[in-house]
Write a protein that holds these residues in place. Structure first.
Motif, PDB file in Angstrom:
ATOM      1  N   MET A   1       0.842  -1.207   0.000  1.00 19.03           N
ATOM      2  CA  MET A   1       0.000   0.000   0.000  1.00 19.03           C
ATOM      3  C   MET A   1       0.871   1.249   0.000  1.00 19.03           C
ATOM      4  N   LEU A   2       0.465   2.271  -0.746  1.00 17.05           N
ATOM      5  CA  LEU A   2       1.177   3.539  -0.745  1.00 17.05           C
ATOM      6  C   LEU A   2       1.116   4.150   0.647  1.00 17.05           C
ATOM      7  N   HIS A   3       2.251   4.626   1.128  1.00 20.29           N
ATOM      8  CA  HIS A   3       2.297   5.117   2.508  1.00 20.29           C
ATOM      9  C   HIS A   3       1.374   6.296   2.726  1.00 20.29           C
ATOM     10  N   HIS A   4       1.194   7.140   1.693  1.00 22.48           N
ATOM     11  CA  HIS A   4       0.361   8.330   1.905  1.00 22.48           C
ATOM     12  C   HIS A   4      -1.124   7.995   1.996  1.00 22.48           C
ATOM     13  N   LEU A   5      -1.518   6.783   1.591  1.00 23.11           N
ATOM     14  CA  LEU A   5      -2.920   6.398   1.715  1.00 23.11           C
ATOM     15  C   LEU A   5      -3.342   6.224   3.170  1.00 23.11           C
ATOM     16  N   THR A   6      -2.377   6.118   4.063  1.00 25.45           N
ATOM     17  CA  THR A   6      -2.736   6.019   5.481  1.00 25.45           C
ATOM     18  C   THR A   6      -3.458   7.276   5.959  1.00 25.45           C
ATOM     19  N   ALA A   7      -3.353   8.366   5.199  1.00 30.72           N
ATOM     20  CA  ALA A   7      -4.066   9.596   5.563  1.00 30.72           C
ATOM     21  C   ALA A   7      -5.577   9.420   5.487  1.00 30.72           C
ATOM     22  N   LEU A   8      -6.031   8.362   4.821  1.00 30.18           N
ATOM     23  CA  LEU A   8      -7.476   8.125   4.719  1.00 30.18           C
ATOM     24  C   LEU A   8      -8.045   7.402   5.937  1.00 30.18           C
ATOM     25  N   ALA A   9      -7.184   6.862   6.784  1.00 26.79           N
ATOM     26  CA  ALA A   9      -7.677   6.201   7.992  1.00 26.79           C
ATOM     27  C   ALA A   9      -8.374   7.223   8.883  1.00 26.79           C
ATOM     28  N   ASP A  10      -9.621   6.950   9.220  1.00 28.78           N
ATOM     29  CA  ASP A  10     -10.474   7.830  10.030  1.00 28.78           C
ATOM     30  C   ASP A  10     -10.863   9.131   9.323  1.00 28.78           C
ATOM     31  N   ALA A  11     -10.472   9.283   8.053  1.00 30.79           N
ATOM     32  CA  ALA A  11     -10.872  10.479   7.299  1.00 30.79           C
ATOM     33  C   ALA A  11     -12.321  10.346   6.856  1.00 30.79           C
ATOM     34  N   ARG A  12     -12.975  11.478   6.671  1.00 33.94           N
ATOM     35  CA  ARG A  12     -14.348  11.521   6.183  1.00 33.94           C
ATOM     36  C   ARG A  12     -14.321  11.806   4.691  1.00 33.94           C
ATOM     37  N   VAL A  13     -14.903  10.903   3.921  1.00 41.55           N
ATOM     38  CA  VAL A  13     -14.831  10.983   2.464  1.00 41.55           C
ATOM     39  C   VAL A  13     -16.235  10.952   1.873  1.00 41.55           C
ATOM     40  N   LEU A  14     -16.541  11.940   1.045  1.00 39.23           N
ATOM     41  CA  LEU A  14     -17.800  11.974   0.296  1.00 39.23           C
ATOM     42  C   LEU A  14     -17.523  11.510  -1.122  1.00 39.23           C
ATOM     43  N   ILE A  15     -18.264  10.493  -1.578  1.00 40.90           N
ATOM     44  CA  ILE A  15     -18.122   9.994  -2.946  1.00 40.90           C
ATOM     45  C   ILE A  15     -19.451  10.176  -3.661  1.00 40.90           C
ATOM     46  N   THR A  16     -19.501  11.108  -4.597  1.00 40.28           N
ATOM     47  CA  THR A  16     -20.713  11.253  -5.406  1.00 40.28           C
ATOM     48  C   THR A  16     -20.685  10.183  -6.497  1.00 40.28           C
ATOM     49  N   GLY A  17     -21.857   9.637  -6.791  1.00 41.45           N
ATOM     50  CA  GLY A  17     -21.891   8.515  -7.727  1.00 41.45           C
ATOM     51  C   GLY A  17     -21.269   7.269  -7.127  1.00 41.45           C
ATOM     52  N   GLY A  18     -21.264   7.178  -5.815  1.00 43.79           N
ATOM     53  CA  GLY A  18     -20.580   6.097  -5.131  1.00 43.79           C
ATOM     54  C   GLY A  18     -21.241   4.747  -5.232  1.00 43.79           C
ATOM     55  N   ALA A  19     -22.439   4.673  -5.834  1.00 49.18           N
ATOM     56  CA  ALA A  19     -23.100   3.384  -6.024  1.00 49.18           C
ATOM     57  C   ALA A  19     -22.900   2.848  -7.433  1.00 49.18           C
ATOM     58  N   GLY A  20     -22.183   3.582  -8.266  1.00 48.48           N
ATOM     59  CA  GLY A  20     -21.911   3.123  -9.622  1.00 48.48           C
ATOM     60  C   GLY A  20     -20.763   2.131  -9.664  1.00 48.48           C
ATOM     61  N   PHE A  21     -20.339   1.797 -10.865  1.00 48.45           N
ATOM     62  CA  PHE A  21     -19.299   0.777 -11.044  1.00 48.45           C
ATOM     63  C   PHE A  21     -17.974   1.213 -10.416  1.00 48.45           C
ATOM     64  N   ILE A  22     -17.444   2.357 -10.845  1.00 45.69           N
ATOM     65  CA  ILE A  22     -16.194   2.846 -10.263  1.00 45.69           C
ATOM     66  C   ILE A  22     -16.430   3.307  -8.834  1.00 45.69           C
TER      67      ILE A  22
END
Length: 362
Positions: A1-22
């Motif tokens: 895993m990329l080390h900088h992705l650890t910044a997403l732990a406990d982060a709040r993320v809004l994904i529009t279109g989040g029920a689609g394929f991607i």
């Protein structure tokens, strides 16, 4: 895993279109990284059974069923989020051509509302705008040349979907730079993979379509004898890159291609499917009007800014899709077995390049 992705732990993320394929792949991976994900989707892209196959229901945790153009809703959802991924779109080229009003409302109006809200949300650290390789159009090479698309080459859109994506890129820069909000712009090429379900009249999801046609014992239509070149990137790799664009320091303010960097002909996809289902036969078909000539992505910038590159080969990806389809035959849309006129739909006078129509046996 990329080390900088650890910044997403406990982060709040809004994904529009989040029920689609991607969007579904983004949601799964973000939650696996420990992010608290809110999905906004109007659930209009598929029927209920397909959304269930994608792992989404109206009652799913974090799911908000709503319209991207609903200003009060968008402002409320954006506030308090650390990262935003804008993947919502009226997302097929054919659909945008058939219904430009709906495409405008979602892809222009909805994008404006989301960017406006993000520009006013002090919590947002970065927004990723999901554009498309469609902004390149035919590119700068001829129809039978294998070209390499670079981020700096001239852009030339061929349809309302592509035009809206290009506008969205520019609007992202204008609104967010003025507000001091960080962003990244990602241009995916041909994304495919498990859980991808075709939509009526959409010819661009060739891996899913070919696998389903072959599973049904139908012939695979090879437009222009399958000579078109595409850059196929598996959805798991695509989602990984998009999430990395939120956290990679060097991705700030950058526009980059998202692809495998490998040129693959449509005919090769058909042959890979036939390797698994030997009884599969091919059918000659003309090139759809407005279908980009194609090529591969230059991924040097992506590799540089993310410190990463895709790892799933198209051979492995096709095999994975067929395994998933074998386990989930109900994913084949009810309309697809009777889609007898799919070749006829490509035979219309809008095509201005007769040299690309190849009626020879495949």
């Amino acid at each position: 895993m990329l080390h900088h992705l650890t910044a997403l732990a406990d982060a709040r993320v809004l994904i529009t279109g989040g029920a689609g394929f991607i969007g579904s792949a983004l949601t799964r991976q973000a939650r696996a990284l420990g992010a608290h994900v809110t999905v906004l989707d109007d659930l209009s892209g598929y029927d209920t059974d397909t959304y269930t196959a994608l792992g989404h229901t109206r009652a799913a945790p974090g799911m908000i069923v709503g319209d991207i153009s609903d200003r009060p809703l968008i402002e409320r959802l954006t506030r308090g989020n650390d990262f935003v991924i804008h993947a919502a779109a009226y997302s097929t080229v054919a659909g945008c051509v058939r219904d430009p009003d709906a495409a405008f409302a979602a892809n222009i109006g909805g994008t404006h509302e989301l960017l406006r809200a993000a520009a006013g949300a002090s919590s947002v650290q970065r927004l990723a705008f999901i554009s498309s390789a469609q902004v390149y159009g035919h590119g700068v090479a001829g129809p039978d040349e294998v070209q390499i698309f670079t981020e700096e080459q001239p852009l030339s859109t061929l349809n309302p979907y592509a035009s809206a994506k290009l506008w969205g890129e520019t609007h992202t820069r204008h609104l967010l730079e003025a507000a001091g909000v960080d962003y990244a712009i990602v241009r995916p090429f041909s994304v495919y993979g498990e859980r991808q379900v075709p939509k009526p009249g959409a010819w661009s999801w060739v891996v899913a379509q070919f696998c389903m046609y072959a599973s049904l014992g139908q012939e695979l239509p090879l437009n222009n004898s399958g000579r078109q070149i595409r850059d196929f990137v598996h959805v798991d790799d695509a989602a990984h890159a998009i999430l990395a664009s939120l956290t990679a320091p060097q991705a700030s303010g950058v526009t980059f291609n998202l692809g495998s960097g490998q040129p693959t002909s449509v005919r090769h996809i058909a042959e890979l499917v036939r390797d698994h289902l030997p009884a599969t036969r091919f059918q000659a078909a003309p090139r759809p009007a407005g279908d980009p000539f194609g090529g591969r992505a230059d991924i040097a910038r992506m590799v540089s800014v993310l410190g990463w590159q895709p790892s799933i080969t198209v051979e492995a990806g096709v095999a994975r899709y067929l395994t998933w389809l074998h386990a989930n035959p109900e994913a084949i849309p009810s309309w697809l077995p009777d889609e007898h006129n799919r070749v006829a739909a490509w035979e219309h006078p809008a095509s201005a390049e007769p040299a690309l129509t190849d009626s020879r046996p495949t």
